[in-house]
Design an enzyme around this catalytic site. Sequence first.
Site, PDB file in Angstrom:
ATOM      1  N   LYS A   1      -8.620 -30.750   5.251  1.00  0.00           N
ATOM      2  CA  LYS A   1      -9.523 -31.400   6.202  1.00  0.00           C
ATOM      3  C   LYS A   1     -10.328 -30.389   7.005  1.00  0.00           C
ATOM      4  O   LYS A   1      -9.756 -29.488   7.620  1.00  0.00           O
ATOM      5  CB  LYS A   1      -8.678 -32.264   7.155  1.00  0.00           C
ATOM      6  CG  LYS A   1      -9.448 -32.875   8.302  1.00  0.00           C
ATOM      7  CD  LYS A   1     -10.254 -34.090   7.867  1.00  0.00           C
ATOM      8  CE  LYS A   1     -11.155 -34.566   8.980  1.00  0.00           C
ATOM      9  NZ  LYS A   1     -11.072 -35.961   9.257  1.00  0.00           N
TER      10      LYS A   1
ATOM     11  N   HIS B   1      -4.399 -41.689  11.162  1.00  0.00           N
ATOM     12  CA  HIS B   1      -3.684 -40.831  12.129  1.00  0.00           C
ATOM     13  C   HIS B   1      -2.348 -41.485  12.449  1.00  0.00           C
ATOM     14  O   HIS B   1      -2.324 -42.581  13.033  1.00  0.00           O
ATOM     15  CB  HIS B   1      -4.495 -40.685  13.412  1.00  0.00           C
ATOM     16  CG  HIS B   1      -5.821 -40.039  13.185  1.00  0.00           C
ATOM     17  ND1 HIS B   1      -6.025 -38.683  13.303  1.00  0.00           N
ATOM     18  CD2 HIS B   1      -7.013 -40.567  12.813  1.00  0.00           C
ATOM     19  CE1 HIS B   1      -7.287 -38.394  13.019  1.00  0.00           C
ATOM     20  NE2 HIS B   1      -7.903 -39.524  12.719  1.00  0.00           N
TER      21      HIS B   1
ATOM     22  N   ASP C   1      -9.231 -44.808   9.758  1.00  0.00           N
ATOM     23  CA  ASP C   1      -9.298 -43.916  10.929  1.00  0.00           C
ATOM     24  C   ASP C   1      -8.563 -44.537  12.107  1.00  0.00           C
ATOM     25  O   ASP C   1      -8.936 -44.321  13.263  1.00  0.00           O
ATOM     26  CB  ASP C   1     -10.745 -43.577  11.293  1.00  0.00           C
ATOM     27  CG  ASP C   1     -10.828 -42.364  12.212  1.00  0.00           C
ATOM     28  OD1 ASP C   1      -9.817 -41.654  12.371  1.00  0.00           O
ATOM     29  OD2 ASP C   1     -11.915 -42.147  12.783  1.00  0.00           O
TER      30      ASP C   1
ATOM     31  N   HIS D   1     -15.213 -41.357   7.429  1.00  0.00           N
ATOM     32  CA  HIS D   1     -15.763 -42.273   8.421  1.00  0.00           C
ATOM     33  C   HIS D   1     -17.279 -42.138   8.586  1.00  0.00           C
ATOM     34  O   HIS D   1     -17.776 -41.780   9.641  1.00  0.00           O
ATOM     35  CB  HIS D   1     -15.050 -42.169   9.780  1.00  0.00           C
ATOM     36  CG  HIS D   1     -14.716 -40.768  10.226  1.00  0.00           C
ATOM     37  ND1 HIS D   1     -15.622 -39.760  10.264  1.00  0.00           N
ATOM     38  CD2 HIS D   1     -13.552 -40.235  10.683  1.00  0.00           C
ATOM     39  CE1 HIS D   1     -15.034 -38.662  10.719  1.00  0.00           C
ATOM     40  NE2 HIS D   1     -13.786 -38.919  10.969  1.00  0.00           N
TER      41      HIS D   1
ATOM     42  N   HIS E   1      -7.739 -42.623   5.266  1.00  0.00           N
ATOM     43  CA  HIS E   1      -7.923 -41.782   6.475  1.00  0.00           C
ATOM     44  C   HIS E   1      -7.114 -42.421   7.603  1.00  0.00           C
ATOM     45  O   HIS E   1      -7.494 -43.464   8.131  1.00  0.00           O
ATOM     46  CB  HIS E   1      -9.399 -41.707   6.872  1.00  0.00           C
ATOM     47  CG  HIS E   1      -9.648 -40.874   8.100  1.00  0.00           C
ATOM     48  ND1 HIS E   1     -10.595 -39.875   8.126  1.00  0.00           N
ATOM     49  CD2 HIS E   1      -9.089 -40.866   9.326  1.00  0.00           C
ATOM     50  CE1 HIS E   1     -10.601 -39.312   9.327  1.00  0.00           C
ATOM     51  NE2 HIS E   1      -9.692 -39.908  10.095  1.00  0.00           N
TER      52      HIS E   1
ATOM     53  N   HIS F   1     -14.918 -34.098   8.621  1.00  0.00           N
ATOM     54  CA  HIS F   1     -15.382 -34.815   9.807  1.00  0.00           C
ATOM     55  C   HIS F   1     -16.829 -34.365   9.963  1.00  0.00           C
ATOM     56  O   HIS F   1     -17.097 -33.253  10.418  1.00  0.00           O
ATOM     57  CB  HIS F   1     -14.544 -34.451  11.042  1.00  0.00           C
ATOM     58  CG  HIS F   1     -14.975 -35.211  12.254  1.00  0.00           C
ATOM     59  ND1 HIS F   1     -14.203 -36.172  12.859  1.00  0.00           N
ATOM     60  CD2 HIS F   1     -16.135 -35.177  12.962  1.00  0.00           C
ATOM     61  CE1 HIS F   1     -14.857 -36.697  13.877  1.00  0.00           C
ATOM     62  NE2 HIS F   1     -16.026 -36.102  13.965  1.00  0.00           N
TER      63      HIS F   1
HETATM   64  C1  NCD Z   1      -9.292 -39.317  16.019  1.00  0.00           C
HETATM   65  C2  NCD Z   1      -7.996 -39.012  16.782  1.00  0.00           C
HETATM   66  O1  NCD Z   1      -7.778 -39.603  17.829  1.00  0.00           O
HETATM   67  O2  NCD Z   1      -7.207 -38.193  16.290  1.00  0.00           O
HETATM   68  N1  NCD Z   1     -10.175 -40.030  16.883  1.00  0.00           N
HETATM   69  C3  NCD Z   1     -11.186 -40.828  16.507  1.00  0.00           C
HETATM   70  O3  NCD Z   1     -11.932 -41.293  17.372  1.00  0.00           O
HETATM   71  N2  NCD Z   1     -11.394 -41.137  15.249  1.00  0.00           N
HETATM   72  C4  NCD Z   1      -9.899 -38.066  15.500  1.00  0.00           C
HETATM   73  C5  NCD Z   1     -10.973 -38.274  14.497  1.00  0.00           C
HETATM   74  O4  NCD Z   1     -10.726 -38.684  13.363  1.00  0.00           O
HETATM   75  O5  NCD Z   1     -12.145 -38.002  14.816  1.00  0.00           O
HETATM   76 ZN    ZN Z   2      -9.789 -39.669  12.094  1.00  0.00          ZN
END
Ligand code: NCD
Ligand code: ZN
Length: 347
Positions: free
Chosen positions: A99, A15, A247, A174, A13, A136
Site C-alpha cells: 500500500k 480497516h 474503506d 476508493h 479495502h 491512496h
Molecule cells: C482511513 C482510516 O481511518 O484509517 N480513513 C478514511 O477516511 N478512509 C484511512 C484511509 O483509507 O484514507
Molecule cells: Zn482506507
Amino acid sequence: MQSITIRRPDDWHLHLRDGAMLVGVIGDTSRNFARAIIMPNLVPPVVTTADAKAYRARIIEALPSGDRFEPLMTLYLTEHTSADDVEEGKKSGLITAVKLYPAGATTNSHSGVRDMEKAMPVLERMAKIGLPLCVHGEVTTPEVDIFDREAVFIETVLDPLRERLPELKVTMEHVTTADGIDYIKSSKANLAGSITTHHLIINRNAILVGGVRPHYYCLPVAKRETHRLALRVAAVSGDKRFFLGTDSAPHIDPLKECACGCAGIYSSINTMSCLAHVFEQEGALDKLEAFVSLNGPAWYGLSPNEERVTLVKRDVPVSYPTKIETGAGTVTVFDPMFPLHWDVERS
Ligand code: NCD
Ligand code: ZN
C-alpha cells in the site's frame, strides 16, 4: 418477495484496526464477507512481512468462533521498505499487495512516501514479481485544494509512475472522482479501481449542509454530485476494472466529534444492504455480483468464492444499530439517509 443469490462477496479495502477495536468490529466483516484486503495503517504501521504475519494471527484470533474469513494482508510502503522482504512475503503467500500512502494523506500516514524515487527499487521488484500496488491516490501538497487532490495525484504521480513501470499492477483505491473513473477506463492494462459504498451514496453536501456532520467525513473526501453519479455508472457497469472496497474505517465517536475530527466512515455492518439498494435504484441488480464478488478476485488473481448468499427485499425496513459498542469505545454506523429494505439472509 424479491431476492437475489450471488457468490459470497469480498471487501477489497478494509480497516480492521487492532486490539479491542479489532475484536469489536471484525464480526461485522466476517459475517458478510469471505475475504478482505486489510489496510496496514496501524500505529505503528505494518511494514514488514513479520509485522503482517503477527497482525494476521491477531485477526484470526479475534474472529468470532465458527466464522470463516480470510484476511488478505498488505504491507505499508515506506522509503525504507526492503524489496527482498516484500518478495519473501509474496512468495510465502502472506502478502497480497503493498500500500502506498503519500506521507500525510490520511489517518496514520506520516510514515508514508515523501519521495517516490526512494520507493522505486521496491516498485520495480513488485512489477517483476507481479505484486499489486494499492494507492491512496491523493497528493498532500498544501497548495492543492482538497477536492482536487485525486485529479492532481493522477496527473503528477500515478500517470508518470505507470509510464515508467507499465508492468506494475496498480489498484487505485476508493476512487471518488469522474477523473479517476475516466483515467481507469482509458488505461489498456494493469489498472483497476475500488469504489466505496458511501461514495456511491453521499456527495459533499452530506458533510456540510445544515451543520458539520463528522460521520460523513472520510478521505478521500466525498466530492460534488457529478462525481458521485460517475462512480455509480462505473460501479453498476459490470466493467471488470471496478469492484467494492468499503474503506470501512472505524473511529470512536469522541475522535470524530471534536474540533479536529478523524477521517473515516464505518459501514461494514450495513454495506451489503446499502449496495443492493443502490444497484436496484440503478436497475442493475444483475451487476451486483460482478461488483462485490467477481471483479475483485479476478483482478487479484484469486478464484471467486464458491459459497452463495441471498439478499432478500423485505417490506419492513431492516434495522441496523446506529452505533456499535466496542471495547475501545462507541463507533457510529454509516447512515445512508434512506430506509434499507434489502437484508442478507443468514443460513
Ligand atoms: C482511513 C482510516 O481511518 O484509517 N480513513 C478514511 O477516511 N478512509 C484511512 C484511509 O483509507 O484514507
Ligand atoms: Zn482506507
